[in-house]
Design an enzyme around this catalytic site. Structure first.
Site, PDB file in Angstrom:
ATOM      1  N   GLU A   1     -12.090   7.598 -16.638  1.00 38.12           N
ATOM      2  CA  GLU A   1     -12.959   6.544 -16.121  1.00 38.12           C
ATOM      3  C   GLU A   1     -14.224   7.171 -15.551  1.00 38.12           C
ATOM      4  O   GLU A   1     -14.177   8.246 -14.930  1.00 38.12           O
ATOM      5  CB  GLU A   1     -12.214   5.755 -15.039  1.00 38.12           C
ATOM      6  CG  GLU A   1     -12.906   4.514 -14.561  1.00 38.12           C
ATOM      7  CD  GLU A   1     -11.958   3.656 -13.717  1.00 38.12           C
ATOM      8  OE1 GLU A   1     -10.840   3.357 -14.195  1.00 38.12           O
ATOM      9  OE2 GLU A   1     -12.313   3.303 -12.589  1.00 38.12           O
TER      10      GLU A   1
ATOM     11  N   ASP B   1     -17.500   5.821 -13.245  1.00 45.46           N
ATOM     12  CA  ASP B   1     -17.807   4.640 -12.442  1.00 45.46           C
ATOM     13  C   ASP B   1     -19.158   4.669 -11.763  1.00 45.46           C
ATOM     14  O   ASP B   1     -19.521   5.670 -11.129  1.00 45.46           O
ATOM     15  CB  ASP B   1     -16.794   4.485 -11.292  1.00 45.46           C
ATOM     16  CG  ASP B   1     -15.364   4.363 -11.756  1.00 45.46           C
ATOM     17  OD1 ASP B   1     -15.151   3.917 -12.883  1.00 45.46           O
ATOM     18  OD2 ASP B   1     -14.468   4.698 -10.961  1.00 45.46           O
TER      19      ASP B   1
ATOM     20  N   GLU C   1     -20.298   2.049  -8.757  1.00 44.84           N
ATOM     21  CA  GLU C   1     -19.911   0.924  -7.907  1.00 44.84           C
ATOM     22  C   GLU C   1     -20.996   0.719  -6.853  1.00 44.84           C
ATOM     23  O   GLU C   1     -21.340   1.653  -6.125  1.00 44.84           O
ATOM     24  CB  GLU C   1     -18.582   1.187  -7.204  1.00 44.84           C
ATOM     25  CG  GLU C   1     -17.382   1.187  -8.117  1.00 44.84           C
ATOM     26  CD  GLU C   1     -16.110   1.474  -7.328  1.00 44.84           C
ATOM     27  OE1 GLU C   1     -15.291   0.550  -7.196  1.00 44.84           O
ATOM     28  OE2 GLU C   1     -15.945   2.604  -6.848  1.00 44.84           O
TER      29      GLU C   1
END
Length: 349
Positions: free
Chosen positions: A162, A164, A166
Site C-alpha cells: 500500500e 498512502d 492521507e
C-alpha cells in the site's frame, strides 16, 4: 472492496519535528498565512559571489562559469511526465455511496460528500504494477476536523502492499496535516507527517506517486516530499510483485484523525466536500494475479533518470523535511529504539 486505512498509532497530543525531535501540541500550530511560500528556483540554487580575481570578468564568461557549476553540482530535476487530464469514467468507478458523488463538466470534475450518514469513495478500473499516478484535489474547506481525504494504492491480499496519501482535517484556520505511509507485505507503521506550504482548500493541487522497481516517490505538485528506496538487499520488503488498484475516499475518522481523536467532527458543518479532477493514470496494467509487468524495463519510468532523485530534487526534499516535517518514524526512538534500515538510504537520517 474499499476499506478504511489503518488507524494512527501516534500519541494523542504530541507530534514530533522530524529534524530536531522537538515536540509540540498540535493545537498550537500557526494558521496558513504564517507558512513561508515555496522558495523560488533561484533561492534553492544560490551561488556565492564570485571571488575578487574575477571582478573584471565579462558577464558572458561569468555565465559560462555558472553553467559549469550547474554541471558539477548536478543537473536540474527530471520530474515525471506531465499528467494528462481525462474524464473520471475513463479510469475510475464509484465503490460505495454512489449518491454522495457529484459530477461536473461531463465528468472532468467530481465532488465527494461526507455527511453524518456516510462518506464515499471510488477506485480504479484496472490494477497496476509500477507507473505514475496523479490526482488534482481541492480539500475540504473550513472546519474539517475529524475528516480524512485519502488517495492511495493498495493490493488485495492479506500481506498487502500500500502507498498512502492521507489528508487529516483540522479546525478552521489550522493547517491540514498530510500523512504518508508505505506498506510492504502487510507491514506499515512507516508514517511521515508534514504541513503543506499552501492552503490546500483554496485551489487544486497535484498529488502524485512515481513507483518503479527502484523507488517510490511522493510528489506535491512537482516537489518530492518523500522517497522510499528499494532496500531488499537490506532485508526490507519492497512492492514489486502485487498489482495495486488506486482508491480515494472521504470519510469520518474523528476517533484518531485530529489531535489523536480529541477534536471531533462538527456535523453542523456538514456536508463536507472534497473536489477532484485530472484522474491521471500511466501504469503497467496487470491482472491481480500477475507477478511482473510484461513491459518491465521499457516504460519511461524505468529509465535511468527516474531511478533516483537528482541533486536538485534531493535539495527540494531536504527543504520540505527541514521546514514542514512534524513527524518521521525514522526519528521516533520511542516506537523504534533501533532505526529501520531503509531510513539512511532514504536520507531520512
Amino acid at each position: 472492496m474499499w476499506s478504511p486505512l489503518p488507524r494512527s498509532t501516534f500519541p494523542p497530543l504530541e507530534i514530533v519535528n522530524g529534524s530536531s525531535g522537538h515536540r509540540k501540541l498540535a493545537s498550537t500550530v500557526a494558521p496558513y498565512p504564517s507558512i513561508s511560500p515555496h522558495p523560488s528556483t533561484q533561492q534553492l540554487l544560490t551561488f556565492p559571489p564570485p571571488p575578487s580575481p574575477l571582478g573584471n570578468m565579462s558577464s558572458s564568461l561569468w555565465i559560462m562559469l555558472v553553467g559549469v557549476l550547474f554541471m558539477v553540482s548536478g543537473t536540474m530535476g527530471v520530474p515525471p511526465k506531465r499528467p494528462v487530464a481525462v474524464l473520471f469514467g475513463r479510469n475510475y468507478v464509484p465503490t460505495w455511496a454512489f449518491d454522495h458523488i457529484k459530477y461536473y463538466n461531463g465528468g472532468s470534475q467530481i465532488e465527494l460528500y461526507l455527511d453524518k450518514y456516510t462518506g464515499t469513495g471510488f477506485q480504479s478500473k484496472g490494477s497496476y504494477l509500477f507507473g505514475h499516478f496523479s490526482m488534482q484535489i481541492k480539500l475540504v474547506p473550513g472546519d474539517s476536523a475529524g475528516t480524512v481525504t485519502a488517495f492511495y494504492l493498495s493490493s488485495q491480499n492479506s500481506e498487502h502492499d500500500e502507498i498512502d496519501f492521507e489528508f487529516l482535517g483540522n479546525r478552521t484556520g489550522q493547517p491540514y496535516i498530510l500523512q504518508t505511509n508505505v506498506f510492504t507485505g502487510g507491514k506499515g507503521d512507516r508514517e511521515q507527517r508534514i504541513y503543506l506550504w499552501f492552503d490546500p482548500t483554496k485551489d487544486y493541487h497535484s498529488y502524485s506517486v512515481l513507483w518503479n522497481l527502484y523507488q517510490i516517490v511522493f510528489f506535491v505538485d512537482d516537489v518530492p516530499i518523500r522517497v522510499f528506496k528499494n532496500c531488499k538487499d537490506l532485508g526490507v520488503r519492497f512492492p514489486f510483485n502485487q498489482p495495486m488498484k488506486l482508491y480515494s475516499s472521504l470519510w469520518n475518522a474523528d476517533d484518531w484523525a485530529t489531535r489523536g481523536g480529541l477534536e471531533k467532527t462538527d456535523w453542523s458543518k456538514a456536508p463536507f466536500v472534497a473536489a477532484y479532477k485530472g484522474f491521471h493514470i500511466d501504469g503497467c496494467e496487470s491482472s491481480v494475479e500477475a507477478k511482473f509487468c510484461a513491459t518491465q524495463g521499457k516504460r519511461w519510468w524505468d529509465q535511468k533518470e527516474f531511478q533516483d532523485l537528482d541533486s536538485y530534487q534531493w535539495r527540494r526534499l531536504a527543504w520540505v523535511r527541514s521546514k514542514y516535517t512534524i513527524y518521521n518514524y525514522c526519528d521516533d526512538r520511542k516506537r523504534y529504539p533501533i532505526m529501520s534500515p531503509e531510513c539512511k538510504r532514504d536520507r531520512d537520517a
